[in-house]
Design an enzyme around this catalytic site. Structure first.
Site, PDB file in Angstrom:
ATOM      1  N   LYS A  84       0.868  -1.179   0.000  1.00 22.58           N
ATOM      2  CA  LYS A  84       0.000   0.000   0.000  1.00 22.58           C
ATOM      3  C   LYS A  84       0.905   1.230   0.000  1.00 22.58           C
ATOM      4  O   LYS A  84       1.915   1.254   0.710  1.00 22.58           O
ATOM      5  CB  LYS A  84      -0.868  -0.019   1.256  1.00 22.58           C
ATOM      6  CG  LYS A  84      -1.869   1.120   1.378  1.00 22.58           C
ATOM      7  CD  LYS A  84      -2.727   0.949   2.625  1.00 22.58           C
ATOM      8  CE  LYS A  84      -3.826   1.998   2.711  1.00 22.58           C
ATOM      9  NZ  LYS A  84      -4.677   1.794   3.899  1.00 22.58           N
ATOM     10  N   SER A 159      -9.662   1.424   2.922  1.00 22.14           N
ATOM     11  CA  SER A 159      -8.841   2.255   2.075  1.00 22.14           C
ATOM     12  C   SER A 159      -7.744   1.486   1.332  1.00 22.14           C
ATOM     13  O   SER A 159      -7.219   1.998   0.347  1.00 22.14           O
ATOM     14  CB  SER A 159      -8.197   3.362   2.909  1.00 22.14           C
ATOM     15  OG  SER A 159      -7.269   2.816   3.833  1.00 22.14           O
ATOM     16  N   SER A 183      -9.772  -0.791   7.104  1.00 24.95           N
ATOM     17  CA  SER A 183      -9.126  -0.564   5.798  1.00 24.95           C
ATOM     18  C   SER A 183      -8.350  -1.752   5.252  1.00 24.95           C
ATOM     19  O   SER A 183      -7.979  -1.752   4.080  1.00 24.95           O
ATOM     20  CB  SER A 183      -8.203   0.651   5.867  1.00 24.95           C
ATOM     21  OG  SER A 183      -8.977   1.823   5.823  1.00 24.95           O
TER      22      SER A 183
END
Lengths: 469, 101
Positions: A84, A159, A183
């Site tokens: 990420k 997310s 997330s």
């Protein structure tokens, strides 16, 4: 070029040891797939081709020189990972999916990144996400929304949107995410992969761009529970750089398991397909001899309100450092969601409102924690949906931040109380979109959650599936 | 608890060092108010004898040795590598005083 990309760490290792393919061949296959399909999905912000080949050649040399022994020293040797884009990576651009950092190249790496590198994993790129990890759908990225590989009209969950989507599309074997309020679990759930939100204090956040520091956790994501467990073993534990990390000996239990069903997570607003799927999961566990009891977490209804005071307050503080002086662009480059959260956080911390909002929310957080720890006096784990509905359509909640925030209604409890929770895939909707559930346990009960997850998948003879593109 | 006024939006933006367009001001006014309305539900919870939770680890006063060594320290050129606005190894910042003496 190999056509079948392996779906687990063990498969990867077996193929490498039996010389079915080399690590370089794996990199070729992943990069070819990314080049061909990621234009539609938008899961990567940066692809690190050069780095991947460089490390892959070293891995191939190790395997040819030491054979099986190489995997004892490097348990993730040849495993392709993508991070990420909130994990800083030395020499590789790190954006947090925000235009504020669109040209930021860090001079050090996050602990999780370094530890995966040291275990032999190969970084193939940096993944898209909601900017600064602010979001539940992946639509808040300033590099464009990520699409769900199972249906491009739907969100992949956020997310850590790219982290879920890239796994579902077979662009990598492992990925990292962060979970401040779902997330990791939400994109795992919406993309049909496994994701762990660990105990707060289990995995170092050093080098992870901070969102809300009393809630942020680093989460491993992969296609099977076993692989998430192997990643967890590689990255957890003290590093001397994150003072919240405890040294823990993780243990499961041998005796029978008892799982709680919290009625507040199964009430109004829960989609029928999600509910029915959870019922079938519970039936499978019952068949395996797991006991179920009804439990109650009455303050769950306040969790998202508590979260939307504490989180923006901490966001407003953490994002104050981005002044465009030492690195990055000016604050004008923040997108709407970051600005909205900074504004809300500044408001709840401002003179005259601190007691009414921030202090109050911290007190209700105490009540939630107490209820959670009382429940774990009675049961080993708690089962719940990850989100009230299956994946929703892109744009469906884009103009209504409150509705988007409520997507995380079942996620907040684990973050506010610091407990671990694992998201596990458990089938598909009639429209072919992934379904899943979460198991929460007491602090540092990761081994128990892995065991429960593996039991379920073994019983249903689970095989990870890849979205057809 | 109170709702937020458009003048509050401008004040908060100033405190947070954010510049907002007119359309952002009015959009945030509506959206932040709807979130505040939602979080006002916390008023109904009795927290009179409850201590606040600021962290969940139970750990306190964690120290480390204050070692200065070549491995853990960044070099000056690494520290300044994120910007071109450098003068003699220092960051160049905007003038914050309004008059030169």
């Amino acid at each position: 070029m190999i056509m079948d990309i392996p779906s687990t760490i063990n498969e990867t290792r077996d193929g490498l040891l039996s010389k079915k393919y080399r690590v370089v061949d794996l990199i070729n296959a992943y990069l070819a797939k990314i080049a061909r399909y990621d234009g539609q999905i938008n899961s990567f912000i940066t692809v690190c081709e050069e780095n991947a080949y460089k490390v892959a050649k070293k891995a191939d040399k190790l395997i040819s020189e030491f054979g099986e022994k190489a995997f004892q020293d490097y348990p993730l040797l040849g495993c392709v990972v993508a991070h990420k884009d909130v994990f800083v990576t030395e020499g590789i651009r790190t954006t947090a999916a925000s235009k504020v950092l669109d040209s930021y190249v860090p001079c050090y790496s996050a602990t999780a990144v370094t530890r995966l590198d040291n275990a032999g994993a190969i970084c193939i790129g940096k993944l898209n996400c909601d900017a600064w990890a602010h979001g539940s759908s992946g639509e808040n990225s300033q590099f464009g929304a990520t699409k769900n590989p199972w249906n491009l009209k739907y969100v992949p969950g956020g997310s850590s949107s790219g982290s879920g989507a890239a796994l579902a599309a077979d662009f990598c074997l492992l990925s990292t995410g962060t979970d401040t309020c779902g997330s990791v679990r939400l994109p795992s759930n919406y993309c049909g992969v496994v994701g762990l939100k660990p105990t707060y204090g289990a995995i170092s956040r050093y080098g992870v761009i901070a969102m809300a520091s009393s809630l942020d956790t680093v989460g491993p994501m992969a296609k099977t529970v076993e692989d998430v467990e192997m990643m967890f073993q590689a990255i957890s534990g003290p590093d001397g750089k994150d003072a919240t990390i405890a040294s823990v000996k993780y243990q499961s239990k041998n005796s029978s398991f008892k799982i709680g069903i919290p009625k507040e997570f199964f009430g109004e607003g829960l989609d029928d397909e999600v509910r029915n799927n959870l019922d079938s999961v519970i039936q499978i566990y019952k068949k395996l001899g797991v006991d179920f009891v009804d439990v109650s977490l009455p303050s769950t209804k306040y969790a998202i309100s508590v979260y939307y005071v504490i989180q923006p307050a901490e966001v407003s503080s953490n994002l104050a450092r981005y002044d465009g002086i030492r690195y990055g662009n000016s604050r004008d480059a923040f997108g709407d969601e970051a600005k909205r959260r900074i504004m809300l956080g500044t408001y709840v911390l401002s003179s005259g409102y601190y007691d009414a909002y921030y202090l109050k929310a911290m007190k209700v957080r105490t009540l939630i924690r107490k209820e959670v720890s009382d429940v774990f006096e009675k049961v080993d784990a708690v089962i719940a949906p990850v989100a009230p509905t299956p994946p929703f359509k892109i744009g469906a909640k884009a103009n209504d931040p409150l509705q988007m925030y409520l997507t995380d209604i079942y996620a907040a409890t684990a973050n506010l109380s610091g407990i671990p929770s694992i998201a596990i895939p458990s089938g598909f909707t009639k429209n072919g979109l992934p379904l899943g559930f979460q198991l929460m346990g007491p602090r540092f009960s990761e081994s128990l959650l892995f065991d429960l997850g593996k039991k379920y998948h073994k019983e249903i003879s689970y095989k990870p599936s890849v979205a057809k593109l | 608890m109170a709702s937020i006024k458009i003048s509050d939006i401008r004040h908060i933006a100033k405190l947070a060092n954010l510049s907002l367009s007119k359309s952002q001001e009015s959009r945030f006014f509506t959206q932040i108010n709807s979130v505040i309305e939602h979080i006002n539900v916390l008023c109904e919870v009795d927290t009179s004898d409850v201590e606040p939770t600021s962290q969940t680890t139970g750990l306190e006063n964690i120290y480390r040795e204050d070692n200065v060594d070549a491995i853990s320290m960044l070099k000056p050129n690494q520290v300044t590598s994120g910007t071109d606005k450098i003068y003699n190894d220092f960051f160049v910042v905007d003038m914050i005083l309004s008059e030169k003496i």
